[in-house]
Motif scaffolding. Structure first.
Motif, short mmCIF file in Angstrom:
data_model
loop_
_atom_site.label_atom_id
_atom_site.label_comp_id
_atom_site.label_asym_id
_atom_site.label_seq_id
_atom_site.Cartn_x
_atom_site.Cartn_y
_atom_site.Cartn_z
N GLU A 204 0.66 -1.20 0.01
CA GLU A 204 -0.13 0.02 -0.07
C GLU A 204 0.84 1.21 0.08
O GLU A 204 0.67 2.38 -0.52
N THR A 205 2.00 1.17 0.60
CA THR A 205 2.85 2.28 0.74
C THR A 205 3.52 2.66 -0.67
O THR A 205 3.64 3.89 -1.02
N GLU A 206 3.75 1.60 -1.54
CA GLU A 206 4.43 1.92 -2.78
C GLU A 206 3.40 2.38 -3.71
O GLU A 206 3.78 2.66 -4.90
N ARG A 207 2.13 2.30 -3.32
CA ARG A 207 1.16 2.20 -4.45
C ARG A 207 0.98 3.81 -4.89
O ARG A 207 0.71 3.93 -6.23
N PRO A 208 0.88 4.65 -4.10
CA PRO A 208 0.51 5.98 -4.75
C PRO A 208 1.72 6.66 -5.86
O PRO A 208 1.63 7.14 -6.81
N PHE B 284 3.64 4.22 -7.52
CA PHE B 284 3.20 3.42 -8.85
C PHE B 284 2.18 4.03 -9.66
O PHE B 284 2.47 4.03 -10.91
N GLU B 285 0.94 4.47 -8.90
CA GLU B 285 -0.03 4.92 -9.76
C GLU B 285 0.30 6.12 -10.56
O GLU B 285 -0.22 6.43 -11.55
N SER B 286 1.36 6.95 -10.03
CA SER B 286 1.69 8.33 -10.76
C SER B 286 2.39 7.90 -11.87
O SER B 286 2.47 8.59 -12.63
N ARG B 287 3.04 6.69 -12.01
CA ARG B 287 3.74 6.32 -13.46
C ARG B 287 2.79 5.66 -14.37
O ARG B 287 3.05 5.68 -15.54
N VAL B 288 1.69 5.26 -14.07
CA VAL B 288 0.68 4.49 -14.85
C VAL B 288 0.18 5.71 -15.66
O VAL B 288 -0.50 6.55 -15.31
N PRO B 289 0.28 5.42 -16.96
CA PRO B 289 -0.37 6.28 -18.03
C PRO B 289 -1.87 6.98 -17.64
O PRO B 289 -1.87 8.19 -17.92
N MET B 290 -2.84 6.03 -17.34
CA MET B 290 -4.09 6.37 -17.02
C MET B 290 -4.13 6.96 -15.45
O MET B 290 -5.38 7.05 -14.93
N ASN C 35 9.63 -0.75 -14.17
CA ASN C 35 8.49 0.14 -13.53
C ASN C 35 7.34 -0.43 -13.23
O ASN C 35 6.79 0.09 -12.25
N TYR C 36 6.51 -1.22 -14.13
CA TYR C 36 5.10 -1.62 -13.55
C TYR C 36 5.17 -2.60 -12.24
O TYR C 36 4.27 -2.77 -11.71
N ALA C 37 6.34 -3.57 -12.19
CA ALA C 37 6.16 -4.39 -11.05
C ALA C 37 6.03 -3.63 -9.62
O ALA C 37 5.38 -4.49 -9.06
N GLY C 38 6.63 -2.48 -9.80
CA GLY C 38 6.37 -1.65 -8.43
C GLY C 38 7.45 -2.45 -7.56
O GLY C 38 7.14 -2.35 -6.12
N THR C 39 8.65 -3.16 -8.04
CA THR C 39 9.38 -3.59 -6.98
C THR C 39 10.83 -3.16 -7.12
O THR C 39 10.99 -2.58 -7.95
N PRO C 40 11.46 -3.48 -6.03
CA PRO C 40 12.76 -2.89 -5.95
C PRO C 40 13.40 -3.74 -6.73
O PRO C 40 13.24 -4.67 -7.09
N ALA C 41 14.81 -3.24 -7.06
CA ALA C 41 15.84 -4.12 -7.70
C ALA C 41 15.98 -5.51 -6.86
O ALA C 41 15.79 -5.36 -5.88
N PRO C 42 16.29 -6.69 -7.71
CA PRO C 42 16.51 -7.80 -6.78
C PRO C 42 17.53 -7.66 -5.84
O PRO C 42 18.66 -6.95 -6.38
N THR C 43 17.38 -8.25 -4.77
CA THR C 43 18.56 -8.35 -3.74
C THR C 43 19.66 -9.16 -3.97
O THR C 43 19.47 -10.36 -4.15
N PRO C 44 20.83 -8.72 -4.31
CA PRO C 44 21.98 -9.81 -4.26
C PRO C 44 22.04 -10.72 -3.34
O PRO C 44 21.89 -10.65 -2.12
N ARG C 45 22.53 -11.90 -3.70
CA ARG C 45 22.95 -13.14 -2.76
C ARG C 45 24.17 -12.72 -2.01
O ARG C 45 24.74 -12.00 -2.64
N ASP C 46 24.27 -13.06 -0.69
CA ASP C 46 25.42 -13.02 0.08
C ASP C 46 26.49 -13.69 -0.83
O ASP C 46 26.52 -14.53 -1.25
#
Ligand code: HXC
Ligand code: NAP
Length: 266
Positions: A201-205, A207-213, A255-266
Motif C-alpha cells: 500500500e505504501t508503494e502504491r501512490p 506506482f499509480e503516478s507512473r501509470v499512463p491512466m 516500472n510496472y512491477a512496483g518492485t525494488p531491484a533484486p537483492t543480491p545474494r550474500d
C-alpha cells in the motif's frame, strides 16, 4: 455493463473462484449466462457458486486442479452435461510470488509453469472437446510479464509468454473449427491477490503516478473485455493479446512491477 445478452449461453471459467476471474464469471452470470467455475479449494468453489447464483441463472462449481488434465476434464464434463457446449471458456488459474532467480528453487520455478502454462494447455485442449464448434470463444488471462521482463518474476514471465504463444498457435489451428482464441493482459487490478503480492500500500501512490491512466484497474475493466471477446461483436478477433492495463505494459517491467531491484545474494 453488458453489451450483449448472454441468456442461454454456457461459460466455463477455470480458476474462476476469486479475484479477476470471479469478476469475469460474475459479469457473464449477470449478463444471463449459465456459468461454471473450477478451482482447487472446495470452500472457494462453494462461495463462488453462492455469489454467482444471486443473478438467478444456472450456476455450478467443481473442485479441481488445472495441473491435472483428468480433473479439468471431469469438471468440464459436469458443466457440459448441465449447461451445454461452452460458448466461452476462460483460463485464468495462476500462481505468483516475488523471488529473485538466484533464490528460486527448481520447484518454485516449476510450480508456476505447471499452473499457468501447462494448466492453460490442459484447459484449452480439454475445453476444445466440450466447446461449441463453430462459435466458441476461448480467453486466456495473461499479464504484462508476458511482454515486459520484470525482476523477481522469471517464473511468471516465462509462463505468461508461453501461454500467449499457446494462444497464438491454437488461434491458427482452430480458426477452421470456428473457435477463436485470445488473451486478455490485465494490468494491476484493485483488490486482488495478484496486486497485493507485487505492491505494498505504501508503494502504491508512487506506482499509480507512473501509470499512463494514473490509476490501477478495476475487475470490471477486465470483465468488460471478456464480455466483448465472448460476443459476436468480436467475431473476427482471434490470436490477439489485448492489454487492459491503463498503458502499464508500455512502461517496461522494472516500472510496472512496483518492485525494488533484486537483492543480491550474500
Ligand atoms: C520463493 C516459493 C514461494 C516464495 C512458494 N515457493 N512460495 N519460493 N518465494 N514466496 C516455492 C516453494 O518453496 C516450493 O519449492 C514451490 O514453490 C511450490 O510451493 P508449494 O507451496 O508447495 O506450492 P502450491 O501449494 O502448489 O502453491 C502454489 C503457489 C501458491 C503458486 C506457490 O502461492 C498459490 O497457490 N498461489 C495461488 C494464488 C496466487 O498466487 N494468486 C496470484 C496470481 S497473480 P520447494 O523447492 O521448496 O519445494 C499473477 C500475476 C499477477 O499470477 C501480475 C500482476 C501485474
Ligand atoms: P487470485 O485471486 O489468486 O485468483 C487465482 C484463482 O486461480 C483462484 O480462484 C484460485 O483458486 C485458482 N487457482 C490457483 N491455482 C490453481 C490450480 N492449480 N488449479 C485450479 N485453480 C487454481 O488471482 P488474481 O490476482 O485475481 O489473478 C487472476 C488472473 O489474472 C491470473 O491469471 C493472474 O496471472 C492474472 N493477472 C492478475 C493481475 C492482478 O493485478 N491481480 C494482473 C495481471 C494478470 P484456488 O486457490 O481455490 O485454486
Amino acid at each position: 455493463m453488458a453489451h450483449y445478452d448472454y441468456a442461454g449461453t454456457s461459460v466455463f471459467v477455470a480458476g474462476g473462484t476469486s479475484g479477476i476471474n470471479l469478476g469475469i464469471a460474475d459479469a457473464f452470470a449477470r449478463a444471463g449466462a449459465k456459468v461454471a467455475v473450477m478451482s482447487r479449494s472446495t470452500e472457494r468453489v462453494d462461495a463462488a457458486v453462492r455469489q454467482l447464483s444471486r443473478h438467478g441463472r444456472k450456476t455450478l462449481g467443481h473442485a479441481g486442479d488445472v495441473r491435472d488434465i483428468d480433473q479439468v476434464r471431469a469438471a468440464m464434463q459436469v458443466a457440459h452435461d448441465a449447461h451445454g457446449p461452452f460458448d466461452v471458456l476462460v483460463s485464468g488459474a495462476a500462481g505468483n510470488f516475488l523471488c529473485p532467480a538466484l533464490d528460486l528453487s527448481p520447484n518454485g520455478f516449476k510450480v508456476v509453469i505447471d499452473i499457468d502454462l501447462i494448466g492453460t494447455f490442459h484447459v484449452m485442449r480439454a475445453g476444445f472437446d466440450f466447446a461449441r464448434r463453430p462459435g466458441a470463444s476461448f480467453i486466456n488471462i495473461s499479464a504484462p510479464q508476458s511482454v515486459s521482463p520484470a525482476p523477481m518474476q522469471v517464473h511468471v514471465c516465462a509462463a505468461k509468454a508461453g501461454l500467449d504463444q499457446i494462444m497464438r498457435v491454437l488461434a491458427l489451428e482452430w480458426g477452421e473449427h470456428g473457435v477463436r482464441v485470445n488473451s486478455i493482459m490485465p494490468g494491476p487490478i484493485e483488490g486482488t491477490e495478484g496486486l497485493s503480492r507485487l505492491l505494498t500500500e505504501t508503494e502504491r501512490p508512487q506506482f499509480e503516478s507512473r501509470v499512463p491512466m494514473r490509476r490501477v484497474g478495476q475487475k470490471e475493466d477486465v470483465a468488460n473485455m471478456a464480455l466483448f471477446l465472448g460476443s459476436p461483436l468480436a467475431s473476427y478477433v482471434t490470436g490477439a493479446l489485448i492489454p487492459v492495463d491503463g498503458g502499464v505494459s508500455l512502461l517496461g517491467g522494472r516500472n510496472y512491477a512496483g518492485t525494488p531491484a533484486p537483492t543480491p545474494r550474500d
